[in-house]
Design a protein around this motif. Structure first.
Motif, PDB file in Angstrom:
ATOM      1  N   GLU A   1     -25.474   9.198 -31.657  1.00  0.00           N
ATOM      2  CA  GLU A   1     -24.115   9.333 -32.210  1.00  0.00           C
ATOM      3  C   GLU A   1     -23.333  10.417 -31.478  1.00  0.00           C
ATOM      4  O   GLU A   1     -22.132  10.262 -31.214  1.00  0.00           O
ATOM      5  CB  GLU A   1     -24.174   9.624 -33.710  1.00  0.00           C
ATOM      6  CG  GLU A   1     -24.606   8.429 -34.534  1.00  0.00           C
ATOM      7  CD  GLU A   1     -24.759   8.742 -36.009  1.00  0.00           C
ATOM      8  OE1 GLU A   1     -24.542   9.906 -36.423  1.00  0.00           O
ATOM      9  OE2 GLU A   1     -25.111   7.812 -36.752  1.00  0.00           O
ATOM     10  N   VAL A   2     -23.995  11.505 -31.139  1.00  0.00           N
ATOM     11  CA  VAL A   2     -23.349  12.579 -30.370  1.00  0.00           C
ATOM     12  C   VAL A   2     -22.943  12.054 -28.986  1.00  0.00           C
ATOM     13  O   VAL A   2     -21.829  12.323 -28.509  1.00  0.00           O
ATOM     14  CB  VAL A   2     -24.276  13.811 -30.255  1.00  0.00           C
ATOM     15  CG1 VAL A   2     -23.766  14.803 -29.223  1.00  0.00           C
ATOM     16  CG2 VAL A   2     -24.433  14.487 -31.610  1.00  0.00           C
ATOM     17  N   ASP A   3     -23.832  11.286 -28.354  1.00  0.00           N
ATOM     18  CA  ASP A   3     -23.515  10.706 -27.041  1.00  0.00           C
ATOM     19  C   ASP A   3     -22.308   9.770 -27.134  1.00  0.00           C
ATOM     20  O   ASP A   3     -21.422   9.784 -26.273  1.00  0.00           O
ATOM     21  CB  ASP A   3     -24.715   9.953 -26.475  1.00  0.00           C
ATOM     22  CG  ASP A   3     -25.859  10.879 -26.067  1.00  0.00           C
ATOM     23  OD1 ASP A   3     -25.610  12.107 -25.929  1.00  0.00           O
ATOM     24  OD2 ASP A   3     -26.992  10.373 -25.898  1.00  0.00           O
ATOM     25  N   VAL A   4     -22.276   8.958 -28.180  1.00  0.00           N
ATOM     26  CA  VAL A   4     -21.149   8.037 -28.380  1.00  0.00           C
ATOM     27  C   VAL A   4     -19.859   8.831 -28.569  1.00  0.00           C
ATOM     28  O   VAL A   4     -18.810   8.473 -28.015  1.00  0.00           O
ATOM     29  CB  VAL A   4     -21.412   7.099 -29.584  1.00  0.00           C
ATOM     30  CG1 VAL A   4     -20.145   6.353 -29.986  1.00  0.00           C
ATOM     31  CG2 VAL A   4     -22.523   6.113 -29.264  1.00  0.00           C
ATOM     32  N   GLN A   5     -19.929   9.938 -29.310  1.00  0.00           N
ATOM     33  CA  GLN A   5     -18.738  10.764 -29.521  1.00  0.00           C
ATOM     34  C   GLN A   5     -18.260  11.389 -28.214  1.00  0.00           C
ATOM     35  O   GLN A   5     -17.059  11.446 -27.951  1.00  0.00           O
ATOM     36  CB  GLN A   5     -19.010  11.852 -30.565  1.00  0.00           C
ATOM     37  CG  GLN A   5     -17.785  12.678 -30.904  1.00  0.00           C
ATOM     38  CD  GLN A   5     -16.652  11.843 -31.464  1.00  0.00           C
ATOM     39  OE1 GLN A   5     -16.848  11.002 -32.331  1.00  0.00           O
ATOM     40  NE2 GLN A   5     -15.445  12.047 -30.958  1.00  0.00           N
ATOM     41  N   HIS A   6     -19.208  11.817 -27.386  1.00  0.00           N
ATOM     42  CA  HIS A   6     -18.821  12.386 -26.084  1.00  0.00           C
ATOM     43  C   HIS A   6     -18.115  11.339 -25.226  1.00  0.00           C
ATOM     44  O   HIS A   6     -17.108  11.639 -24.572  1.00  0.00           O
ATOM     45  CB  HIS A   6     -20.042  12.941 -25.341  1.00  0.00           C
ATOM     46  CG  HIS A   6     -20.557  14.229 -25.875  1.00  0.00           C
ATOM     47  ND1 HIS A   6     -19.793  15.360 -26.025  1.00  0.00           N
ATOM     48  CD2 HIS A   6     -21.794  14.579 -26.318  1.00  0.00           C
ATOM     49  CE1 HIS A   6     -20.502  16.340 -26.527  1.00  0.00           C
ATOM     50  NE2 HIS A   6     -21.739  15.898 -26.718  1.00  0.00           N
ATOM     51  N   LEU A   7     -18.646  10.116 -25.224  1.00  0.00           N
ATOM     52  CA  LEU A   7     -17.994   9.044 -24.479  1.00  0.00           C
ATOM     53  C   LEU A   7     -16.605   8.757 -25.029  1.00  0.00           C
ATOM     54  O   LEU A   7     -15.656   8.540 -24.271  1.00  0.00           O
ATOM     55  CB  LEU A   7     -18.850   7.771 -24.506  1.00  0.00           C
ATOM     56  CG  LEU A   7     -20.076   7.771 -23.607  1.00  0.00           C
ATOM     57  CD1 LEU A   7     -20.941   6.548 -23.895  1.00  0.00           C
ATOM     58  CD2 LEU A   7     -19.670   7.799 -22.152  1.00  0.00           C
ATOM     59  N   THR A   8     -16.501   8.748 -26.345  1.00  0.00           N
ATOM     60  CA  THR A   8     -15.204   8.513 -26.982  1.00  0.00           C
ATOM     61  C   THR A   8     -14.204   9.579 -26.554  1.00  0.00           C
ATOM     62  O   THR A   8     -13.076   9.261 -26.148  1.00  0.00           O
ATOM     63  CB  THR A   8     -15.347   8.504 -28.514  1.00  0.00           C
ATOM     64  OG1 THR A   8     -16.274   7.480 -28.892  1.00  0.00           O
ATOM     65  CG2 THR A   8     -14.017   8.271 -29.199  1.00  0.00           C
ATOM     66  N   ASP A   9     -14.612  10.829 -26.631  1.00  0.00           N
ATOM     67  CA  ASP A   9     -13.731  11.934 -26.238  1.00  0.00           C
ATOM     68  C   ASP A   9     -13.323  11.819 -24.768  1.00  0.00           C
ATOM     69  O   ASP A   9     -12.163  12.043 -24.409  1.00  0.00           O
ATOM     70  CB  ASP A   9     -14.417  13.283 -26.477  1.00  0.00           C
ATOM     71  CG  ASP A   9     -14.656  13.566 -27.955  1.00  0.00           C
ATOM     72  OD1 ASP A   9     -14.024  12.899 -28.804  1.00  0.00           O
ATOM     73  OD2 ASP A   9     -15.498  14.440 -28.255  1.00  0.00           O
ATOM     74  N   LYS A  10     -14.283  11.449 -23.918  1.00  0.00           N
ATOM     75  CA  LYS A  10     -14.020  11.317 -22.484  1.00  0.00           C
ATOM     76  C   LYS A  10     -12.945  10.260 -22.234  1.00  0.00           C
ATOM     77  O   LYS A  10     -11.987  10.497 -21.476  1.00  0.00           O
ATOM     78  CB  LYS A  10     -15.313  10.935 -21.766  1.00  0.00           C
ATOM     79  CG  LYS A  10     -15.162  10.612 -20.308  1.00  0.00           C
ATOM     80  CD  LYS A  10     -16.485  10.140 -19.726  1.00  0.00           C
ATOM     81  CE  LYS A  10     -16.299   9.570 -18.338  1.00  0.00           C
ATOM     82  NZ  LYS A  10     -17.556   9.045 -17.790  1.00  0.00           N
ATOM     83  N   TYR A  11     -13.079   9.098 -22.875  1.00  0.00           N
ATOM     84  CA  TYR A  11     -12.132   8.019 -22.610  1.00  0.00           C
ATOM     85  C   TYR A  11     -10.786   8.237 -23.287  1.00  0.00           C
ATOM     86  O   TYR A  11      -9.752   7.843 -22.749  1.00  0.00           O
ATOM     87  CB  TYR A  11     -12.747   6.660 -22.958  1.00  0.00           C
ATOM     88  CG  TYR A  11     -13.727   6.245 -21.887  1.00  0.00           C
ATOM     89  CD1 TYR A  11     -13.275   5.758 -20.670  1.00  0.00           C
ATOM     90  CD2 TYR A  11     -15.086   6.402 -22.069  1.00  0.00           C
ATOM     91  CE1 TYR A  11     -14.158   5.410 -19.664  1.00  0.00           C
ATOM     92  CE2 TYR A  11     -15.976   6.053 -21.076  1.00  0.00           C
ATOM     93  CZ  TYR A  11     -15.513   5.564 -19.871  1.00  0.00           C
ATOM     94  OH  TYR A  11     -16.384   5.230 -18.880  1.00  0.00           O
ATOM     95  N   VAL A  12     -10.769   8.888 -24.440  1.00  0.00           N
ATOM     96  CA  VAL A  12      -9.486   9.216 -25.064  1.00  0.00           C
ATOM     97  C   VAL A  12      -8.732  10.209 -24.184  1.00  0.00           C
ATOM     98  O   VAL A  12      -7.525  10.077 -23.975  1.00  0.00           O
ATOM     99  CB  VAL A  12      -9.695   9.762 -26.496  1.00  0.00           C
ATOM    100  CG1 VAL A  12      -8.439  10.426 -27.027  1.00  0.00           C
ATOM    101  CG2 VAL A  12     -10.129   8.630 -27.435  1.00  0.00           C
ATOM    102  N   LYS A  13      -9.443  11.185 -23.621  1.00  0.00           N
ATOM    103  CA  LYS A  13      -8.794  12.140 -22.713  1.00  0.00           C
ATOM    104  C   LYS A  13      -8.285  11.433 -21.463  1.00  0.00           C
ATOM    105  O   LYS A  13      -7.180  11.708 -20.992  1.00  0.00           O
ATOM    106  CB  LYS A  13      -9.764  13.256 -22.319  1.00  0.00           C
ATOM    107  CG  LYS A  13      -9.181  14.182 -21.263  1.00  0.00           C
ATOM    108  CD  LYS A  13      -9.685  15.559 -21.350  1.00  0.00           C
ATOM    109  CE  LYS A  13      -9.124  16.505 -20.336  1.00  0.00           C
ATOM    110  NZ  LYS A  13      -7.835  16.255 -19.774  1.00  0.00           N
ATOM    111  N   ARG A  14      -9.073  10.495 -20.955  1.00  0.00           N
ATOM    112  CA  ARG A  14      -8.652   9.747 -19.761  1.00  0.00           C
ATOM    113  C   ARG A  14      -7.377   8.956 -20.043  1.00  0.00           C
ATOM    114  O   ARG A  14      -6.468   8.914 -19.217  1.00  0.00           O
ATOM    115  CB  ARG A  14      -9.786   8.822 -19.333  1.00  0.00           C
ATOM    116  CG  ARG A  14      -9.574   8.156 -18.028  1.00  0.00           C
ATOM    117  CD  ARG A  14     -10.826   7.490 -17.567  1.00  0.00           C
ATOM    118  NE  ARG A  14     -10.587   6.779 -16.332  1.00  0.00           N
ATOM    119  CZ  ARG A  14     -11.430   5.945 -15.791  1.00  0.00           C
ATOM    120  NH1 ARG A  14     -12.591   5.722 -16.364  1.00  0.00           N
ATOM    121  NH2 ARG A  14     -11.138   5.338 -14.669  1.00  0.00           N
ATOM    122  N   ILE A  15      -7.312   8.340 -21.218  1.00  0.00           N
ATOM    123  CA  ILE A  15      -6.108   7.601 -21.612  1.00  0.00           C
ATOM    124  C   ILE A  15      -4.918   8.552 -21.683  1.00  0.00           C
ATOM    125  O   ILE A  15      -3.831   8.244 -21.194  1.00  0.00           O
ATOM    126  CB  ILE A  15      -6.329   6.873 -22.956  1.00  0.00           C
ATOM    127  CG1 ILE A  15      -7.328   5.718 -22.768  1.00  0.00           C
ATOM    128  CG2 ILE A  15      -5.015   6.364 -23.524  1.00  0.00           C
ATOM    129  CD1 ILE A  15      -7.860   5.155 -24.070  1.00  0.00           C
TER     130      ILE A  15
END
Length: 103
Positions: free
Chosen positions: A75-89
């Motif tokens: 779940e932490v890994d998924v959150q990191h990916l989410t944060d990464k792609y939201v920042k990229r957007i």
């Protein structure tokens, strides 16, 4: 449609071989509208990323043969990916807004 072309002041010419379309420069109002539209598209993209996070976390919780620690780590890994792609957007949106508003 033809009426929409007239509203946008788009004129076309046909010389028999090619069609030439003259597009007038964007007005400040139209630039703001395009920036607003880009912002809405970015928000839709972020909603998609968050939806994928929700689905992934739901799938992680359904796993019964995995320890709770591994589930939490996933779940932490998924959150990191989410944060990464939201920042990229957000970064792409910032660049696009600058590009749109540049005269």
């Amino acid at each position: 449609s033809i009426r929409r072309q007239r509203q946008m002041c788009i004129r076309d010419r046909n010389n028999g071989e090619t069609i030439i379309i003259n597009v007038p420069p964007l007005t400040e109002e139209r630039r703001r509208d395009l920036a607003k539209q880009a912002k809405m598209e970015a928000e839709d993209a972020k909603i998609g990323v968050r939806s994928a996070r929700k689905d992934a976390n739901s799938d992680i919780k359904k796993l019964t043969d995995v320890s709770e620690d591994l589930q939490k780590n996933a779940e932490v890994d998924v959150q990191h990916l989410t944060d990464k792609y939201v920042k990229r957007i957000d970064d792409i949106l910032e660049i696009k807004e600058k590009e749109i508003m540049t005269v």
